[in-house]
Structure formats: C-alpha cells, structure tokens
Design a protein around this motif. Structure first.
Motif, short mmCIF file in Angstrom:
data_model
loop_
_atom_site.label_atom_id
_atom_site.label_comp_id
_atom_site.label_asym_id
_atom_site.label_seq_id
_atom_site.Cartn_x
_atom_site.Cartn_y
_atom_site.Cartn_z
N MET A 231 -6.95 -3.27 2.21
CA MET A 231 -6.66 -4.29 1.20
C MET A 231 -5.51 -5.20 1.66
O MET A 231 -5.56 -6.42 1.47
CB MET A 231 -6.32 -3.64 -0.14
N ILE A 232 -4.47 -4.60 2.22
CA ILE A 232 -3.33 -5.40 2.70
C ILE A 232 -3.78 -6.33 3.82
O ILE A 232 -3.46 -7.54 3.82
CB ILE A 232 -2.19 -4.48 3.20
N GLN A 233 -4.56 -5.81 4.76
CA GLN A 233 -5.06 -6.64 5.85
C GLN A 233 -5.96 -7.74 5.33
O GLN A 233 -5.90 -8.88 5.81
CB GLN A 233 -5.80 -5.76 6.86
N LEU A 234 -6.81 -7.41 4.35
CA LEU A 234 -7.70 -8.42 3.78
C LEU A 234 -6.91 -9.54 3.13
O LEU A 234 -7.19 -10.72 3.32
CB LEU A 234 -8.63 -7.76 2.75
N GLY A 235 -5.90 -9.17 2.33
CA GLY A 235 -5.07 -10.18 1.67
C GLY A 235 -4.41 -11.09 2.68
O GLY A 235 -4.41 -12.32 2.54
N CYS B 181 3.17 -4.71 3.57
CA CYS B 181 2.93 -5.21 2.22
C CYS B 181 4.13 -6.06 1.82
O CYS B 181 5.27 -5.79 2.21
CB CYS B 181 2.75 -4.04 1.25
N ASP B 182 3.90 -7.13 1.04
CA ASP B 182 4.98 -8.09 0.76
C ASP B 182 5.88 -7.65 -0.39
O ASP B 182 7.11 -7.66 -0.26
CB ASP B 182 4.36 -9.46 0.45
N TYR B 183 5.29 -7.28 -1.53
CA TYR B 183 6.09 -6.97 -2.72
C TYR B 183 5.56 -5.68 -3.37
O TYR B 183 4.47 -5.21 -3.08
CB TYR B 183 6.02 -8.11 -3.74
#
Length: 706
Positions: free
Chosen positions: A651-655, A681-683
C-alpha cells in the motif's frame, strides 16, 4: 499567427543593411539622448517601417519576416504574434539557442525553418536571421526573414528526407509501439509500425499475423475497437499478447471530415498489471491459510444474493473458534497460526462442492453453501466434531471447540452483508450461552441490536441541544514526530447512556436523513476552530473532516462547502476532506467531478480506510487525491496476522507510485512506528502519539511548536 509578407529576402536585407536605419536604431536603443530626440527618432523609424509596410503590401506575398528581442519576444509585426516567443512559432532542425549563438558569433544564420501560416498550414522556409542594434549595455534586436521553399526544389526534398530520417530514428528508439492503420479493400491494414516494443514482441506489419496470435475474445475486442476508431471514436483498451499486458490507444485521423487513417500506440503495462494482481490477491486472501478473506467474502456475497438467489439460495455458516487467544498466550503466536491452519484444513475437508470457505481473520471462518445440502445443521455439527479432535503442536496436546451461527439468504435483507451479520449475531448469542454449539439465527437474537433504533429520536434531540462535540486526532510526521495536521472527530455524550461511539450513531443518522445536518455542523465547527487557533497565535496545520458517501453525492455539497469557507474565513489550503474508499466507488464519475472541484478550491483530499473497499488501481489513478490513509485494521494486525506487513508495504509503495502521501492509522506502539518509518510511510495517527484531544489541548500543542 503570421509575420509581414511581401518582398524577397534580398529586398529585406537591403532595407535592414541600410546604414541610416541601423544608426537610428542604435541611437534609439543605446544612445544617451533626451526624450525629445528619442521621440523624434522613433517617429522617423516609424515612418521608415511604414514605408517598408507599404512595400510589403504591393509586392508578391513570398516572404515572411519578424523582429524579435534578445528574450526571443516578437516586437514586430504588431499582430497576434506580438510579444510571443519566436521559438514557439517555428520548428527548427537544431536547438534555437544554437541558432542565436551562431548569429551572435557570425552576424547571421541561414538555414531551414518550419512555420505555420495564418491558415495553419505548416510549410518549410529558407530562413535568414541577423542581429542589429546591439551594444555591451543594451539588449539587441534580431531580424528573421522567411521565404517559402518550392515543393519540387532539391533543398525542399532534402529537408523532408532529413526530417523523415530523424523522425524514424526517434520512433525506433521509443519504448512503446507506434503504428498506423488504413482500410484496404474494406479491411484494416498496418501501414506503419515502429518502437522497441514491436521488436520485443516480434510484431510484423501484417495485421493478420497479429490477430492470429491472440485468443478469440481479444480478437473480437480488437476488431470492435478498430471499427469504432474508423468511425471516429477514440479508443483505449487493454489486452494480453505474447506474455505482455498492453495498454492500447487508437485515435482517428481526418481528411476533409472523413477518417482516412487511425494512429495507435501500445504501452507495456505488465509491471503495473502484475502489481495490481498481487495487491488485489493480498487484499482478498488470507496469507496464513490462503483462503479468501473478509473483503472477498463481502464482494462475493453481493453476487451470491443478487445473481444466484433466484436459482439457488445460500446458507451462511459463521464459525468462531473458542479460546484461540489462550493458545497464543500459552505457547505463542506461531503455534496459534499452526492451529488456525489446521482448523482451516479440517473445515475445508467438509466443504461441499459449489461451496466457499473464507477466513475473516483471527479465529473466524465463514462457509457459504447451497441450501440444496440436505441438512445444513447436520453439516455444521460434523464440522464442530472435526474441530474438537485432539491437536498436537509443539509437544502440547489440547482440544479446540467452536461456536457456529447460521443464516439463510431466502430471508429478506437490505444488504448482502446482513446475512453475515445475522450469522455473527447467532454466534455471539451462542457464546454467551456457553458456546461449542450450532445456533440458527432468529429475530430474538437481534433484540439487542434493535435497541439501537431507539437512538433515532435521541440523535435529533442531541443535535438540537448541541450535545455533539469535536475531538481532534493529531496527524504526525513519521520522521520528525511533529504535528502536521489534525482530524476532526465527532463525539456524543448521551445524557443517560453515556458516551456513544460514532460507529453506532452515524449509520443511524444516515438512515434517518440527519447526516447532512450533522456533517455540515462538523465542517462549520472545524473551520471555526481553525480560525480560533489561528487568532490565538497557534501554528496553522491542516484540519481534516470526514465526509460520508451520502454527503459527497449531494448536488448542493460543493455550494455548502464554499459557503462555509466564505462565512468562517477559512483558508481552503488548510482544509482536508477525508472520503472512504467505498464512498467514491458508489457513484465514481460524479464523485470524481466533485473531488476535482474541491481540489480547484485548494482543498486537500484523502482516501480514508484504504484497503477495506473495492477500488482498482485504474480508478485510484483517476482520483484527484493528496493522501492515502491505510485502514487501522491492517496496522493493528501488523505483528499478529501473517501477511499484514506485506500488504502495508504494498500500500505504501502504491501510494508513492501515484505521488501520494501515505498516512498509517491506528499506530499504538513503537514497534509499529519503527516499521512504517523503515518503509518510508509519511505520516501516522494513533494512541502512540496521542488519543483524540479537545480543542484547548490541541491549541496548546500547536502553540508549543509554533
């Protein structure tokens, strides 16, 4: 856009080489003279240019000319080309900056230029560019004259050959496939094909050889798309060919209003397709047992109920293992996973043909079977007996039990998932009565749930009496651990029943039509609170507000948002609207339009609870969003459910692939924070940093970091 036409290159050059004209231009641009003399010289120059214009009007229209400055801005003629970049009006065979450098080094440049005349006809011209009126302290001026090349001239033919050669070299080097189609004897024929993808797939220009290498379904799809393209419709479609997924676009080319050719491009999207398949599989299957999971069950139930109900009703068997937690606590999570895998195999052994087994997570399984099975209750008892058989793991002997609840799809329900809920209610009813038995759902078991309906009138009263309050959950930078935003969360303290969670009263508010008023109040109050913090000197951060699917799809939603921003003075650049994944999938196209309008206003958008819905990567590309929020169910199961870590990574890579900032919800431990930090991950949000706080507490925190 056109220049001035009329005289040959020689005439123009003579006029510009006229010493008197050069002297006046130098004096006007570079000379230290008073205003009166400047006006006089400017007038004389204007007369001379007027004279040139008259000459232009009486000579044959064979030459186009421009005057432009050192910033490449056209200063003459004074038509639609004026003040535009000259290099935006023409095409050259070498960088325009090189041409200007050549002029400044050698005094002039001669070559070939492509230019579109006033009728938008693009032709090739012999060009001459000269510089005049220059000094060390003042910018210079340039004069460009263009004479159209005769189509039968050697220079023209050489230019076309050079352009064609450069064009082919470029097309051969591009990664994609580029081709053209033309109708020959009523059938499409490939007349041009280039690109590395054509070489990779060994595609020839024989269209029959291409169509002969695809299955019938794709063959019919391509024939249909090509036919539509020749009828004037742009086409975009995907298909599988020689081990590669191709995204293909067809665009019709017109001549005198008739489609004469179709130009196409094909791009290898295999990496994206495989990634999407992997993400979809991880999102719909349990990594431990490889069974379909809760998300897949919800999708399938819609099909079972709406597609198969008439011909074959189903029975939903909900199986909840008893005391699995005690095994995890006693001999560890690994042993607990082994138990779950073993139980899954045992249940699967009793799964009849044309039936489906799912693992919902933890200790819960659901079996969906045709009601043609003679005795659903008897089958359920057999499953329980199999589960009760002794288990030996890590030199430990123990026994497992389970509780089963059953519901039937022939009984009416508003939503497909309600059948699962009914079976779950039967399980919980059974557990409070001792468990380890089979229970068929009945309405009496729903009595506790029906009591929630009594909250309807209480919700209306609470709204009138201002019982609703907002709490604010900080959104924190993973790397710096500083607050970058807050999420407004509605809270309700009932006068008699105490705190009632939003998950209880929000669905009821949606059913009774109160969600619009409540949602509008939340947005108003959040914006007002932002302004209060700002006036108190707190650091301004983005404030996020959740919007339901019902609100988002209202025709007046945008006007309400604009009104609230206007009345509160809220800066829309500090407002974020959170939309659940399933909200935008209910009426996708209209939701996307609304989202685009919100973005135009400066409002940020986020997809909330990502991973719990049904959106595809194709739709995710279309959503004009800023943030992707990973649902807390995945985060909380990070170290307890096998496969959760891989899902979160994906999910992180997709975002990030789509240029989005990713927010992890429900972070409650240092180990989870460390994991998402390592995955960039950003936040994050969660109790590890802070529980939701009231406005005053958040205001103090924002002041301390200001």
């Amino acid at each position: 856009m056109t220049g001035e036409k009329g005289m040959g290159l020689e005439n123009i050059n003579q006029l510009l080489n006229d010493q008197e004209l050069r002297t006046k231009l130098d004096t006007l641009v570079n000379g230290q003279i008073n205003l009166g003399n400047k006006q006089k010289i400017a007038g004389e120059l204007q007369e001379q240019f007027d004279h040139m214009r008259k000459l232009v009007n009486v000579l044959k229209e064979t030459v186009t000319f421009f005057v432009f400055d050192s910033d490449n801005r056209v200063i003459f003629p004074e038509n639609e080309a004026n003040n535009q970049p000259i290099n935006a009006l023409i095409n050259t065979l070498e960088p325009f900056s090189n041409i200007i450098h050549n002029v400044m080094e050698n005094g002039e440049w001669n070559g070939t230029i492509q230019y579109a005349d006033s009728k938008e006809n693009e032709n090739w011209y012999e060009a001459n560019i000269q510089q005049f009126s220059k000094s060390d302290h003042k910018p210079g001026l340039f004069f460009m004259s263009l004479m159209e090349m005769a189509a039968d001239s050697d220079d023209y033919q050489r230019t076309l050959q050079l352009v064609e050669s450069n064009h082919k070299k470029m097309l051969k080097e591009i990664m994609n496939l580029v081709f053209k189609l033309k109708m020959v004897d009523g059938e499409p024929a490939i007349t041009f094909m280039e690109g590395k993808l054509a070489q990779k797939l060994h595609i020839s220009q024989n269209i029959n050889s291409v169509l002969g290498n695809i299955d019938k379904k794709v063959y019919l799809l391509m024939k249909k798309k090509i036919k539509n393209a020749f009828q004037g419709e742009e086409q975009v479609f995907q298909f599988y060919f020689k081990g590669v997924y191709l995204n293909t676009m067809l665009s019709p080319l017109y001549e005198d209003g008739v489609v004469t050719e179709v130009v196409g491009t094909a791009m290898d999207i295999s990496l994206y397709e495989y990634s999407q398949q992997q993400i979809e599989y991880l999102a719909t299957h349990d990594a431990l047992t490889d069974l379909p999971n809760r998300h897949k069950l919800m999708q399938d139930m819609e099909l079972f109920v709406h597609r198969d109900q008439a011909k074959q009703p189903k029975a939903v068997i909900f199986c909840d293992l008893d005391r699995l937690k005690s095994i995890n606590d006693t001999i560890g999570q690994v042993a607990g996973d082994q138990v779950v895998s073993l139980i899954a195999n045992r249940i699967q052994a009793f799964t009849p043909d044309n039936s489906y087994l799912y693992r919902l997570g933890g200790d819960e399984f659901v079996l969906v079977i045709d009601q043609s099975v003679e005795d659903v209750n008897n089958l359920s008892e057999q499953v329980l007996q199999k589960i009760r058989q002794p288990i030996v793991i890590a030199n430990h002997d123990f026994y497992m039990t389970a509780t089963i609840g059953i519901s039937y799809t022939y009984e009416p329900a508003n939503k497909a998932e309600e059948y699962i809920n009914r079976a779950s209610i039967a399980v919980h009813y059974g557990k409070v009565h001792g468990g380890n038995q089979v229970y068929e759902y009945n309405k009496r078991m729903s009595q506790t749930y029906n009591e929630l309906l009594l909250l309807e009138s209480d919700i209306r009263k609470a709204f009138k009496l201002n019982e609703f309050k907002l709490a604010y959950q900080p959104k924190v930078d993973v790397q710096t651990n500083s607050i970058v935003g807050v999420e407004a969360l509605i809270r309700w303290e009932h006068g008699k029943k105490g705190k009632i969670p939003p998950s209880t009263f929000i669905p009821i508010a949606e059913e009774i039509g109160m969600i619009h008023a409540i949602g509008e109040w939340v947005l108003y109050e959040a914006c007002r609170q932002f302004m209060r913090w700002k006036e108190a000197g707190a650091k301004p951060v983005i404030i996020a507000v959740n919007v339901s699917a019902i609100e988002l799809q209202q025709a007046d939603f945008l006007s309400k948002v604009k009104k609230i921003i206007r009345e509160t003075g809220m800066d829309p650049n500090y407002l974020e609207i959170e939309i659940t994944e399933n909200s935008v999938m209910q009426n996708t196209n209209e939701c996307i339009k609304t989202m685009k309008e919100l973005r135009k206003m400066g409002i940020s958008l986020s997809i909330d609870d990502f991973g719990t819905g049904y959106s595809s990567m194709g739709y995710l590309q279309k959503f004009p969003i800023n943030y992707l929020k990973i649902d807390q169910s995945f985060i909380k199961e990070l170290f307890t459910e096998t496969g959760s870590a891989e899902i979160i990574k994906a999910m992180i890579q997709l975002g990030h692939t789509f240029g989005l900032k990713v927010v992890a919800e429900g972070v409650e431990g240092e180990n989870i924070l460390s994991f998402i930090r390592d995955e960039e991950c950003d936040y994050y949000q969660g109790y590890f940093y802070s529980k939701p706080l009231d406005a005053n507490q958040i205001g103090k925190k924002l002041k301390t970091v200001h």
